[in-house]
Scaffold this active site. Structure first.
Site, PDB file in Angstrom:
ATOM      1  N   ASN A 163      -1.971  -2.582  -4.335  1.00 18.33           N
ATOM      2  CA  ASN A 163      -3.042  -3.367  -4.970  1.00 18.33           C
ATOM      3  C   ASN A 163      -3.875  -2.572  -5.973  1.00 18.33           C
ATOM      4  O   ASN A 163      -4.301  -3.120  -6.986  1.00 18.33           O
ATOM      5  CB  ASN A 163      -3.915  -4.050  -3.909  1.00 18.33           C
ATOM      6  CG  ASN A 163      -4.580  -3.081  -2.970  1.00 18.33           C
ATOM      7  OD1 ASN A 163      -4.052  -2.007  -2.692  1.00 18.33           O
ATOM      8  ND2 ASN A 163      -5.744  -3.438  -2.482  1.00 18.33           N
ATOM      9  N   GLU A 262      -6.507   3.731   6.180  1.00 17.96           N
ATOM     10  CA  GLU A 262      -7.357   2.685   5.590  1.00 17.96           C
ATOM     11  C   GLU A 262      -6.531   1.411   5.624  1.00 17.96           C
ATOM     12  O   GLU A 262      -5.531   1.286   4.914  1.00 17.96           O
ATOM     13  CB  GLU A 262      -7.757   3.083   4.167  1.00 17.96           C
ATOM     14  CG  GLU A 262      -8.636   4.334   4.187  1.00 17.96           C
ATOM     15  CD  GLU A 262      -9.082   4.809   2.830  1.00 17.96           C
ATOM     16  OE1 GLU A 262      -8.566   4.312   1.815  1.00 17.96           O
ATOM     17  OE2 GLU A 262      -9.956   5.688   2.789  1.00 17.96           O
ATOM     18  N   CYS A 296      -8.676  -4.813  -0.502  1.00 19.68           N
ATOM     19  CA  CYS A 296      -8.934  -4.708   0.939  1.00 19.68           C
ATOM     20  C   CYS A 296     -10.382  -5.045   1.264  1.00 19.68           C
ATOM     21  O   CYS A 296     -10.694  -5.571   2.318  1.00 19.68           O
ATOM     22  CB  CYS A 296      -8.601  -3.313   1.420  1.00 19.68           C
ATOM     23  SG  CYS A 296      -9.483  -2.050   0.504  1.00 19.68           S
ATOM     24  N   GLU A 475     -12.701   8.615   4.640  1.00 19.39           N
ATOM     25  CA  GLU A 475     -12.415   9.430   3.462  1.00 19.39           C
ATOM     26  C   GLU A 475     -13.611   9.314   2.527  1.00 19.39           C
ATOM     27  O   GLU A 475     -14.501   8.497   2.741  1.00 19.39           O
ATOM     28  CB  GLU A 475     -11.093   8.991   2.815  1.00 19.39           C
ATOM     29  CG  GLU A 475      -9.919   9.218   3.764  1.00 19.39           C
ATOM     30  CD  GLU A 475      -8.528   9.081   3.167  1.00 19.39           C
ATOM     31  OE1 GLU A 475      -8.395   8.513   2.069  1.00 19.39           O
ATOM     32  OE2 GLU A 475      -7.574   9.537   3.806  1.00 19.39           O
TER      33      GLU A 475
HETATM   34  P1  NAD Z   1       1.988  -2.377   3.471  1.00 15.90           P
HETATM   35  O1  NAD Z   1       1.482  -1.874   4.764  1.00 15.90           O
HETATM   36  O2  NAD Z   1       2.995  -3.460   3.469  1.00 15.90           O
HETATM   37  O3  NAD Z   1       2.671  -1.182   2.646  1.00 15.90           O
HETATM   38  C1  NAD Z   1       1.966  -0.013   2.329  1.00 15.90           C
HETATM   39  C2  NAD Z   1       2.936   1.132   2.181  1.00 15.90           C
HETATM   40  O4  NAD Z   1       3.540   1.413   3.429  1.00 15.90           O
HETATM   41  C3  NAD Z   1       4.075   0.862   1.204  1.00 15.90           C
HETATM   42  O5  NAD Z   1       4.288   2.021   0.440  1.00 15.90           O
HETATM   43  C4  NAD Z   1       5.235   0.565   2.119  1.00 15.90           C
HETATM   44  O6  NAD Z   1       6.492   0.849   1.545  1.00 15.90           O
HETATM   45  C5  NAD Z   1       4.955   1.510   3.275  1.00 15.90           C
HETATM   46  N1  NAD Z   1       5.574   1.146   4.549  1.00 15.90           N
HETATM   47  C6  NAD Z   1       5.851  -0.091   5.024  1.00 15.90           C
HETATM   48  N2  NAD Z   1       6.398  -0.002   6.260  1.00 15.90           N
HETATM   49  C7  NAD Z   1       6.470   1.322   6.564  1.00 15.90           C
HETATM   50  C8  NAD Z   1       6.934   2.045   7.702  1.00 15.90           C
HETATM   51  N3  NAD Z   1       7.442   1.437   8.782  1.00 15.90           N
HETATM   52  N4  NAD Z   1       6.842   3.397   7.679  1.00 15.90           N
HETATM   53  C9  NAD Z   1       6.324   4.040   6.610  1.00 15.90           C
HETATM   54  N5  NAD Z   1       5.874   3.400   5.498  1.00 15.90           N
HETATM   55  C10 NAD Z   1       5.945   2.059   5.484  1.00 15.90           C
HETATM   56  O7  NAD Z   1       0.703  -2.754   2.625  1.00 15.90           O
HETATM   57  P2  NAD Z   1       0.663  -3.418   1.175  1.00 15.90           P
HETATM   58  O8  NAD Z   1       1.154  -4.814   1.302  1.00 15.90           O
HETATM   59  O9  NAD Z   1       1.303  -2.499   0.207  1.00 15.90           O
HETATM   60  O10 NAD Z   1      -0.909  -3.415   0.857  1.00 15.90           O
HETATM   61  C11 NAD Z   1      -1.768  -4.428   1.254  1.00 15.90           C
HETATM   62  C12 NAD Z   1      -2.487  -4.053   2.534  1.00 15.90           C
HETATM   63  O11 NAD Z   1      -3.195  -2.835   2.334  1.00 15.90           O
HETATM   64  C13 NAD Z   1      -3.549  -5.058   2.948  1.00 15.90           C
HETATM   65  O12 NAD Z   1      -3.495  -5.219   4.334  1.00 15.90           O
HETATM   66  C14 NAD Z   1      -4.856  -4.387   2.545  1.00 15.90           C
HETATM   67  O13 NAD Z   1      -5.990  -4.805   3.253  1.00 15.90           O
HETATM   68  C15 NAD Z   1      -4.538  -2.964   2.803  1.00 15.90           C
HETATM   69  N6  NAD Z   1      -5.422  -2.090   2.040  1.00 15.90           N
HETATM   70  C16 NAD Z   1      -6.421  -1.421   2.692  1.00 15.90           C
HETATM   71  C17 NAD Z   1      -7.304  -0.619   1.974  1.00 15.90           C
HETATM   72  C18 NAD Z   1      -8.427   0.109   2.652  1.00 15.90           C
HETATM   73  O14 NAD Z   1      -9.032   0.963   2.019  1.00 15.90           O
HETATM   74  N7  NAD Z   1      -8.746  -0.182   3.894  1.00 15.90           N
HETATM   75  C19 NAD Z   1      -7.152  -0.495   0.592  1.00 15.90           C
HETATM   76  C20 NAD Z   1      -6.119  -1.196  -0.033  1.00 15.90           C
HETATM   77  C21 NAD Z   1      -5.251  -1.978   0.704  1.00 15.90           C
END
Ligand code: NAD
Length: 494
Positions: A163, A262, A296, A475
């Site tokens: 995102n 996060e 997020c 962080e």
């Molecule tokens: P996601 O969890 O689907 O993917 C994030 C990353 O994890 C990607 O690079 C993906 O390839 C990797 N991944 C997926 N499965 C994995 C596994 N089993 N092992 C290792 N890596 C793996 O998240 P997304 O769809 O890319 O992002 C959206 C999510 O991120 C939302 O839930 C949002 O709230 C959250 N987010 C949180 C923050 C925060 O600061 N709290 C900031 C931005 C986004």
């Protein structure tokens, strides 16, 4: 090259290992421009051998000159990286807009400048980093002196979402490097480009080969999983979905490696009748619809004091309908598409659910009727609902789209209880001109970040993270330094 891109060719993403862009691995995946669905690149997916190559390069770099650098030297290199991003601003901007479809109006003000700022802030931080010391009494009267030594953790695995790709990746890479670690980054498969481009900037800034590495690929049974379970990785920092965090935590358990997470959110905005209405409407609109709701920290639950409820809903509707969807490279565009068709299907399933459960659809609820190449993009209407019960999945689950549910409340206690009735605990926005109320409510909401009369106003020195299922650790500022270093106690008998 896409017809909609006036700025030039999109960047071809590859792995970046030991100072070089390389391809190879297990197959490849497509990178599409979300605004039109056009294919803009095919990216190699790392296999275990490529990930091992990256981790090995990082371990080797720690044993080389990088492992002996002073804080001052690293701070100087980080500032050069920040300058390098700003020098190649347009390339980063084009790559980020092509990967995400977000409007240039947003990426040019937020994503790219913050990517550079992250390096400058952690260059500042590392120069003022300190560790405690204690004198102690001993039976012989001579005493002893204890002091803590801060050492880098080693190789940090950095797993990122799509995102805010450059912003969130550099938010982790900059402090990790400031503290003297080496990193292996796994960008989201949706947004591979800016992490790869940053490799070129690292070389230009004089970051030694192997200190910054990138492996492209997917999550499970791909680069993400291979990286997080690799025994050569000493710590894992991850931003993404809560369920993915659980999977990564299991991988990190082998070898007892520390994690910083996060995660997701289902954030509430609390609008009190004594708020400055114009500011509350403007802030809430931004918090619901910025980046097409894919933030997020974004608001998906809006609670409004009952006497203000009808007027607030009407004002939100007008403001939402004034958002302008269109070519992301057009500076007047304020609403981009969702990241992918797959994500749009997920968000639309909540739109459908809200309809079936009898929500009043204040505005939106479907797919906009865009013409030309945009008709093939993953566009969706900004949507506002009222009238759902608090038990609805639409109110309880993170949707990550341009939508919110608005409900009335009658008392401050009820507002706090509604905000806290969630498994998540990332952020809350409170809108009131009553200072005492602001302090009272801020102290009671179970979240990592509370904004009063603002949203996404960030001082990068402050602790950033989530409560409950929204994260582990903090962080930002010195808190990042805590994760990216380990403290060792030295006890000297005098
Ligand atoms: P996601 O969890 O689907 O993917 C994030 C990353 O994890 C990607 O690079 C993906 O390839 C990797 N991944 C997926 N499965 C994995 C596994 N089993 N092992 C290792 N890596 C793996 O998240 P997304 O769809 O890319 O992002 C959206 C999510 O991120 C939302 O839930 C949002 O709230 C959250 N987010 C949180 C923050 C925060 O600061 N709290 C900031 C931005 C986004």
């Amino acid at each position: 090259m896409t017809k909609l891109d006036p700025a030039g060719k999109p960047f071809a993403a590859a792995h970046f290992i030991d100072g070089r862009a390389i391809s190879g691995g297990k197959g490849a995946f497509e990178n599409r421009y979300p605004a039109t669905g056009e294919l803009i690149g095919t990216v190699p997916a790392a296999d275990e051998a490529i990930v091992d190559q990256a981790v090995t390069a990082a371990r080797k770099a720690l044993k080389g000159p990088w492992g002996k650098t002073s804080e001052q030297e690293r701070a100087a290199v980080l500032r050069k990286v920040a300058d390098g991003i700003m020098r190649r601003f347009d390339e980063f901007l084009t790559a980020e807009v092509m990967d995400t479809g977000k409007p240039v109006s947003l990426a040019s003000h937020l994503d790219i400048p913050r990517g550079a700022a992250n390096f400058n802030i952690f260059a500042d931080q590392v120069l003022t980093l300190s560790a405690e010391s204690f004198r102690m009494a001993t039976p012989d009267g001579a005493g002893a002196l204890n002091y803590a030594l801060r050492v880098p953790r080693g190789v940090i695995g950095v797993v990122c979402p799509w995102n805010l790709p450059l912003l969130l990746m550099t938010w982790k890479v900059a402090p990790a490097l400031a503290c003297g670690n080496a990193v292996v980054v796994k960008p989201s498969e949706e947004t591979p480009s800016t992490a790869a481009l940053l490799g070129e900037v690292m070389n230009e800034a004089g970051v030694p080969p192997g200190v910054y590495n990138v492996v492209q690929g997917l999550g499970p049974d791909s680069a993400g999983e291979f990286l997080t379970r690799h025994p050569g990785v000493n710590g894992i920092t991850f931003t993404g979905e809560t369920r993915t965090g659980e999977a990564i935590m299991k991988a990190a358990a082998t070898g007892v490696r520390p994690v910083s997470f996060e995660l997701g959110g289902k954030n509430a905005a609390l609008i009190f009748a004594d708020c400055d209405l114009d500011k509350a409407v403007e802030g809430t609109i931004r918090s619901v619809f910025a980046n097409c709701g894919q933030v997020c920290l974004g608001t998906e639950r809006v609670y409004v004091e009952r006497k203000l409820f009808p007027e607030f809903v009407a004002r939100l509707k007008t403001a939402a309908e004034a958002l302008r969807a269109g070519n992301p490279f057009d500076k007047a565009t304020t609403l981009g598409p969702l990241i992918s068709q797959e994500h749009r299907s997920k968000v639309l399933s909540y739109y459908e659910r809200a309809r079936k459960e009898g929500a009043e659809i204040v505005t939106g609820g479907g797919i906009p009727n865009l013409k030309g190449p945009l008709a093939q993009g993953s566009w969706i209407e900004p949507t506002i609902w009222t009238g759902l019960p608090e038990t609805s999945a639409v109110i309880r689950e993170e949707i990550f789209g341009p939508c919110c549910h608005v409900a009335p409340f009658d008392s401050e206690e009820e507002a706090v209880a509604l905000a806290n009735d969630s498994p998540y605990g990332l952020a809350t926005a409170i809108w009131t001109t009553n200072l005492a109320r602001a302090h009272r409510v801020a102290a009671q909401v179970e979240v990592g970040i509370t904004w009063v009369n603002s949203w996404f106003l960030r001082d990068l020195r402050t602790p950033f993270g989530g409560s409950k299922q929204s994260g582990i650790g903090r962080e930002g500022g010195v808190h990042s330094m805590e994760f990216y270093t380990e403290l060792r106690n030295v006890c000297i008998k005098l």
